[in-house]
Design a protein around this motif. Structure first.
Motif, PDB file in Angstrom:
ATOM      1  N   PHE A 127     -10.734   9.337   2.873  1.00 59.78           N
ATOM      2  CA  PHE A 127      -9.483   9.043   4.275  1.00 59.78           C
ATOM      3  C   PHE A 127      -8.185   8.671   4.073  1.00 59.78           C
ATOM      4  O   PHE A 127      -7.454   8.486   4.482  1.00 59.78           O
ATOM      5  CB  PHE A 127     -10.238   8.156   5.669  1.00 59.78           C
ATOM      6  CG  PHE A 127      -9.356   8.497   7.313  1.00 59.78           C
ATOM      7  CD1 PHE A 127      -9.433   8.846   7.319  1.00 59.78           C
ATOM      8  CD2 PHE A 127      -8.648   6.490   7.203  1.00 59.78           C
ATOM      9  CE1 PHE A 127      -8.438   9.314   8.656  1.00 59.78           C
ATOM     10  CE2 PHE A 127      -8.299   6.644   8.364  1.00 59.78           C
ATOM     11  CZ  PHE A 127      -7.992   8.002   8.410  1.00 59.78           C
ATOM     12  N   VAL A 128      -8.392   7.864   2.872  1.00 56.58           N
ATOM     13  CA  VAL A 128      -7.018   6.505   2.378  1.00 56.58           C
ATOM     14  C   VAL A 128      -6.477   7.887   1.907  1.00 56.58           C
ATOM     15  O   VAL A 128      -5.193   7.671   1.929  1.00 56.58           O
ATOM     16  CB  VAL A 128      -7.720   5.732   1.646  1.00 56.58           C
ATOM     17  CG1 VAL A 128      -8.148   5.568   0.279  1.00 56.58           C
ATOM     18  CG2 VAL A 128      -6.463   4.351   1.759  1.00 56.58           C
ATOM     19  N   PRO A 188     -18.031  11.280   6.727  1.00 56.43           N
ATOM     20  CA  PRO A 188     -16.982  10.362   6.650  1.00 56.43           C
ATOM     21  C   PRO A 188     -16.707   9.588   6.113  1.00 56.43           C
ATOM     22  O   PRO A 188     -17.331   8.470   5.878  1.00 56.43           O
ATOM     23  CB  PRO A 188     -16.103   9.827   8.001  1.00 56.43           C
ATOM     24  CG  PRO A 188     -17.257   9.897   9.226  1.00 56.43           C
ATOM     25  CD  PRO A 188     -18.744  10.426   8.534  1.00 56.43           C
ATOM     26  N   PRO A 245     -14.352   6.852   3.724  1.00 52.04           N
ATOM     27  CA  PRO A 245     -13.430   6.139   3.007  1.00 52.04           C
ATOM     28  C   PRO A 245     -12.268   6.491   2.440  1.00 52.04           C
ATOM     29  O   PRO A 245     -11.351   6.185   2.516  1.00 52.04           O
ATOM     30  CB  PRO A 245     -13.488   4.620   3.574  1.00 52.04           C
ATOM     31  CG  PRO A 245     -14.717   4.385   3.465  1.00 52.04           C
ATOM     32  CD  PRO A 245     -15.629   5.692   3.836  1.00 52.04           C
ATOM     33  N   SER A 252     -12.455   8.957  13.605  1.00 53.35           N
ATOM     34  CA  SER A 252     -14.131   8.657  12.195  1.00 53.35           C
ATOM     35  C   SER A 252     -13.575   7.975  11.016  1.00 53.35           C
ATOM     36  O   SER A 252     -14.070   7.081  10.879  1.00 53.35           O
ATOM     37  CB  SER A 252     -13.949  10.249  12.394  1.00 53.35           C
ATOM     38  OG  SER A 252     -13.500  10.998  11.519  1.00 53.35           O
ATOM     39  N   GLY A 253     -12.386   7.894  11.197  1.00 49.13           N
ATOM     40  CA  GLY A 253     -11.419   7.626   9.487  1.00 49.13           C
ATOM     41  C   GLY A 253     -11.545   6.262   9.300  1.00 49.13           C
ATOM     42  O   GLY A 253     -12.208   5.766   8.732  1.00 49.13           O
ATOM     43  N   PHE A 254     -11.128   5.615  10.599  1.00 51.35           N
ATOM     44  CA  PHE A 254     -10.672   4.276  10.708  1.00 51.35           C
ATOM     45  C   PHE A 254     -12.447   3.606  11.122  1.00 51.35           C
ATOM     46  O   PHE A 254     -12.089   2.629  10.353  1.00 51.35           O
ATOM     47  CB  PHE A 254      -9.967   4.244  12.045  1.00 51.35           C
ATOM     48  CG  PHE A 254      -8.565   3.944  11.778  1.00 51.35           C
ATOM     49  CD1 PHE A 254      -7.898   2.956  11.336  1.00 51.35           C
ATOM     50  CD2 PHE A 254      -7.439   4.696  11.383  1.00 51.35           C
ATOM     51  CE1 PHE A 254      -6.523   2.662  10.251  1.00 51.35           C
ATOM     52  CE2 PHE A 254      -6.603   4.967  10.953  1.00 51.35           C
ATOM     53  CZ  PHE A 254      -5.759   3.938  10.721  1.00 51.35           C
ATOM     54  N   SER A 257      -5.846   0.423   0.032  1.00 54.58           N
ATOM     55  CA  SER A 257      -6.360   0.396   1.670  1.00 54.58           C
ATOM     56  C   SER A 257      -6.229  -0.512   1.988  1.00 54.58           C
ATOM     57  O   SER A 257      -6.959  -1.304   3.476  1.00 54.58           O
ATOM     58  CB  SER A 257      -7.448   1.145   1.356  1.00 54.58           C
ATOM     59  OG  SER A 257      -8.646   0.717   0.945  1.00 54.58           O
ATOM     60  N   SER A 270     -14.903   4.692   9.827  1.00 55.98           N
ATOM     61  CA  SER A 270     -15.817   5.092   8.282  1.00 55.98           C
ATOM     62  C   SER A 270     -14.668   3.713   7.489  1.00 55.98           C
ATOM     63  O   SER A 270     -15.726   2.675   6.857  1.00 55.98           O
ATOM     64  CB  SER A 270     -15.421   6.158   7.186  1.00 55.98           C
ATOM     65  OG  SER A 270     -13.870   6.115   7.233  1.00 55.98           O
ATOM     66  N   PHE A 271     -14.325   3.015   7.546  1.00 57.53           N
ATOM     67  CA  PHE A 271     -13.635   1.167   7.033  1.00 57.53           C
ATOM     68  C   PHE A 271     -14.519   0.545   7.737  1.00 57.53           C
ATOM     69  O   PHE A 271     -13.629  -0.784   7.856  1.00 57.53           O
ATOM     70  CB  PHE A 271     -12.033   1.839   7.480  1.00 57.53           C
ATOM     71  CG  PHE A 271     -11.389   2.379   6.045  1.00 57.53           C
ATOM     72  CD1 PHE A 271     -10.969   1.005   5.084  1.00 57.53           C
ATOM     73  CD2 PHE A 271     -10.405   3.813   6.143  1.00 57.53           C
ATOM     74  CE1 PHE A 271     -10.416   1.849   3.703  1.00 57.53           C
ATOM     75  CE2 PHE A 271     -10.204   4.029   4.955  1.00 57.53           C
ATOM     76  CZ  PHE A 271      -9.936   3.253   3.860  1.00 57.53           C
ATOM     77  N   TYR A 293     -11.119  16.415   4.337  1.00 59.83           N
ATOM     78  CA  TYR A 293     -11.766  15.574   5.132  1.00 59.83           C
ATOM     79  C   TYR A 293     -12.462  16.060   6.455  1.00 59.83           C
ATOM     80  O   TYR A 293     -13.285  15.811   7.049  1.00 59.83           O
ATOM     81  CB  TYR A 293     -10.375  13.922   5.442  1.00 59.83           C
ATOM     82  CG  TYR A 293     -11.027  13.483   6.514  1.00 59.83           C
ATOM     83  CD1 TYR A 293     -12.231  12.051   6.041  1.00 59.83           C
ATOM     84  CD2 TYR A 293     -10.860  13.277   7.925  1.00 59.83           C
ATOM     85  CE1 TYR A 293     -12.849  11.139   6.826  1.00 59.83           C
ATOM     86  CE2 TYR A 293     -11.681  11.988   8.559  1.00 59.83           C
ATOM     87  CZ  TYR A 293     -12.275  11.428   8.451  1.00 59.83           C
ATOM     88  OH  TYR A 293     -12.535  10.303   9.224  1.00 59.83           O
ATOM     89  N   PHE A 323     -22.651  15.295  10.031  1.00 60.83           N
ATOM     90  CA  PHE A 323     -21.160  14.189   9.633  1.00 60.83           C
ATOM     91  C   PHE A 323     -20.877  13.288   8.971  1.00 60.83           C
ATOM     92  O   PHE A 323     -21.961  11.967   8.398  1.00 60.83           O
ATOM     93  CB  PHE A 323     -21.554  14.002  11.067  1.00 60.83           C
ATOM     94  CG  PHE A 323     -20.062  12.955  11.582  1.00 60.83           C
ATOM     95  CD1 PHE A 323     -18.865  13.651  11.973  1.00 60.83           C
ATOM     96  CD2 PHE A 323     -19.817  11.721  12.124  1.00 60.83           C
ATOM     97  CE1 PHE A 323     -17.980  12.853  12.635  1.00 60.83           C
ATOM     98  CE2 PHE A 323     -18.907  10.796  11.835  1.00 60.83           C
ATOM     99  CZ  PHE A 323     -17.902  11.656  12.286  1.00 60.83           C
TER     100      PHE A 323
END
Lengths: 382, 205
Positions: free
Chosen positions: B117-118, B112, B114, A182-184, A243, A186-187, B100, B110
């Motif tokens: 997350f970073v 998320p 970025p 989900s993190g990648f 990032s 979201s990018f 996170y 939901f």
């Protein structure tokens, strides 16, 4: 000063539970990326490379471990057990342990996890591996984003040079979890097809999972056939963005120059580059710029992400191991997924697997936080 | 082994106080949360770096500790000094990992991000410091059960001996729930009153 070697190694991946299982498929240009349909990981289907958990349970049983372990611990312990037994090294206070991971047991934070939440601490992951094998010194857990796997080899070498250890075992691993996917995503960095490093048609990364292990040692007496000497290594920060990769490839250029200087060789002596090649627009472009600045634009280069996806904290070590086998077989492996060049500078991407005499290779990696690591390895003549 | 490296300066951030070389630099009331304390400290120390406000707690803590120390040592970006960063802690980036994870736990809720997350990697704080001080240097982040000066000592010594770094900014930066500690110290070849030894590091932790 002692020479330091990378020797016995293992890869637990969806190809199988040893390095040869992966290398043999890669030689034939066969990917392990598959379309995964698992709502617990992501609502939509996505391409990934996942370790077969049933087979993992089966193999792990044979180790007769008394403790309750997480999936990642099982992968790591299984992988490292094969390296330790092949090396015939008896664990003493002169044996070090490095764990390379970005997220460790992050899946224990999930609501339905059956494991104690304390397992999320990376030192606990370290302790689980340490206890299983009876290492006497506290493990070093390295969590340095996507350069961790290569940086771990550099750290092992430096600690042996400082005479803390005679041998250091490295085990690296990260799982494919809802957290990382989900993190990648979201990018907007995930590709919805198998990744295509350096291609004009690349649309991002795939995340994959492996555990990879290796022995780093100064003892030349019992080396693996594919063993290599570490000639030099270096890490450098881009000092630019947390990032996004540097537009000029500054950190990557500096890390390679640091490694070349220590190795005391010229860029032209490198026979092959195992690059990072995540297949994002900016990473691949940055690497092409950096390798041109380094005058390595003619050196054969591949990214192995088309075989495994990006395996995060393990990728650098995984790809170093594949590079060792590539040299041992005197074979350049195709950079899977590549078709038309899609970076602004010329680089020599390996289009199909081919024979070539190989003596020295360069491994590079870049990651979040602006970090870049390079290491240069030379074949050991037996 | 006789020490040829030295500790020039060190900094602590704990209990809502900041100390440089053992002397109190700033103190906020103990009732303040870490989030408020670190913002108050930032203002009081006239840090003036707007990116600070988008950082997570671990990065804020590490950044401010490094900033206090490097300013005192007259490190300026123009010089592009070769100062390696060797950091460690126990909780990795767990403070942000937990945040996170909450944002992705429920498929009906939901979201998320970025930007969150970073920061789910501990080495990001070293990236923030590198950007501010223009450090194109070696960095590595270790996780230990407790502060482990033996490894930090050996690794920093190696970096300097092998000419990978001129100086090493080394230490411990940990954020876990409401608990936090930072202890950073600068290792150099220039002679000071404090030899770089495991004992001296431990004494100052």
């Amino acid at each position: 000063m002692h020479k330091i070697y990378l020797s016995y190694n293992n890869i637990v991946s969806s190809y199988g539970f040893n390095s040869a299982a992966a290398v043999n498929k890669i030689k034939d240009e066969i990917t392990s990326l598959k379309l995964v349909n698992n709502k617990a990981l992501m609502p939509e289907s996505f391409y990934s490379s996942l370790v077969d958990k049933e087979k993992l349970e089966e193999e792990f049983m044979s180790l007769n471990s008394k403790n309750a372990h997480t999936t990642l611990e099982k992968m790591m312990i299984l992988s490292l057990s094969k390296v330790i037994s092949a090396s015939k090294i008896k664990i003493t206070e002169r044996s070090g342990l490095i764990i390379s991971t970005t997220k460790g047991n992050i899946d224990v934070l999930e609501i339905n996890s059956t494991h104690n939440e304390g397992k999320v601490y990376l030192s606990e992951l370290g302790k689980a591996v340490q206890t299983h094998f009876g290492f006497l010194k506290e493990p070093l857990v390295l969590s340095n984003a996507c350069v961790s796997g290569v940086l771990a080899t550099s750290i092992a070498k430096r600690l042996i040079k400082q005479d803390l250890f005679d041998s250091v075992f490295i085990v690296s691993g990260d799982l494919v979890t809802k957290f990382t996917v989900s993190g990648f995503n979201s990018f907007q960095a995930l590709s919805n097809e198998p990744c295509k490093p350096y291609s004009k048609h690349r649309t991002g990364i795939n995340i994959g999972e492996v555990a990879a292990s290796i022995l780093v040692t100064k003892d030349i007496s019992n080396l693996a056939p594919e063993a290599v000497e570490i000639l030099g290594d270096g890490t450098a920060n881009d000092a630019n963005h947390i990032s996004g990769p540097s537009r000029t490839g500054e950190g990557l250029v500096r890390s390679v120059n640091s490694a070349l200087k220590e190795a005391n060789i010229l860029a032209s002596e490198i026979d092959y580059i195992s690059a990072h090649g995540t297949a994002t627009i900016f990473n691949d472009e940055m690497e092409a710029i950096a390798f041109n600045r380094l005058q390595m634009n003619k050196t054969p280069l591949n990214s192995l992400k088309g075989y495994f996806g990006h395996t995060l904290g393990a990728s650098g070590l995984l790809e170093t191991i594949i590079g060792m086998h590539s040299m041992h077989k005197n074979t350049l492996f195709a950079s899977l997924g590549f078709d038309e060049i899609g970076v602004s500078k010329t680089i020599n991407i390996i289009k199909s697997t081919a024979a070539k005499n190989l003596t020295i290779f360069l491994k590079t990696a870049s990651g979040f936080g602006g970090c870049n690591t390079a290491a240069i390895f030379k074949k050991v003549k037996h | 082994m006789s020490s040829k490296t030295y500790i020039t300066s060190y900094c602590h951030i704990k209990n809502n106080s900041i100390f440089l070389n053992g002397e109190l630099l700033y103190k906020a009331p103990e009732k303040e949360s870490f989030v408020d304390f670190i913002k108050m400290a930032y203002k009081n120390l006239e840090t003036d770096y707007s990116k600070f406000f988008k950082m997570d707690s671990l990065s804020k803590l590490a950044f401010l500790g490094a900033d206090v120390l490097l300013k005192h040592e007259n490190v300026v970006p123009e010089k592009e000094e070769n100062i390696a960063l060797v950091f460690s802690n126990n909780a990795s980036s767990l403070d942000t990992d937990r945040k996170y994870q909450k944002s992705i736990e429920d498929n009906d809720n939901f979201y998320p991000s970025p930007a969150v997350f970073v920061y789910t990697l501990p080495n990001i704080c070293m990236g923030e410091i590198s950007i501010k001080h223009k450090l194109y240097s070696e960095n590595s982040f270790f996780i230990f059960e407790n502060f482990n000066p033996e490894y930090l000592y050996a690794y920093s010594e190696g970096l300097i001996q092998e000419n990978k770094a001129e100086k090493v900014l080394c230490g411990w930066v940990n954020v876990d729930e409401e608990e936090y500690t930072a202890f950073l110290y600068l290792v150099t070849k220039e002679k000071t009153e404090i030899p770089h030894t495991i004992k001296e590091i431990n004494n100052r932790f």
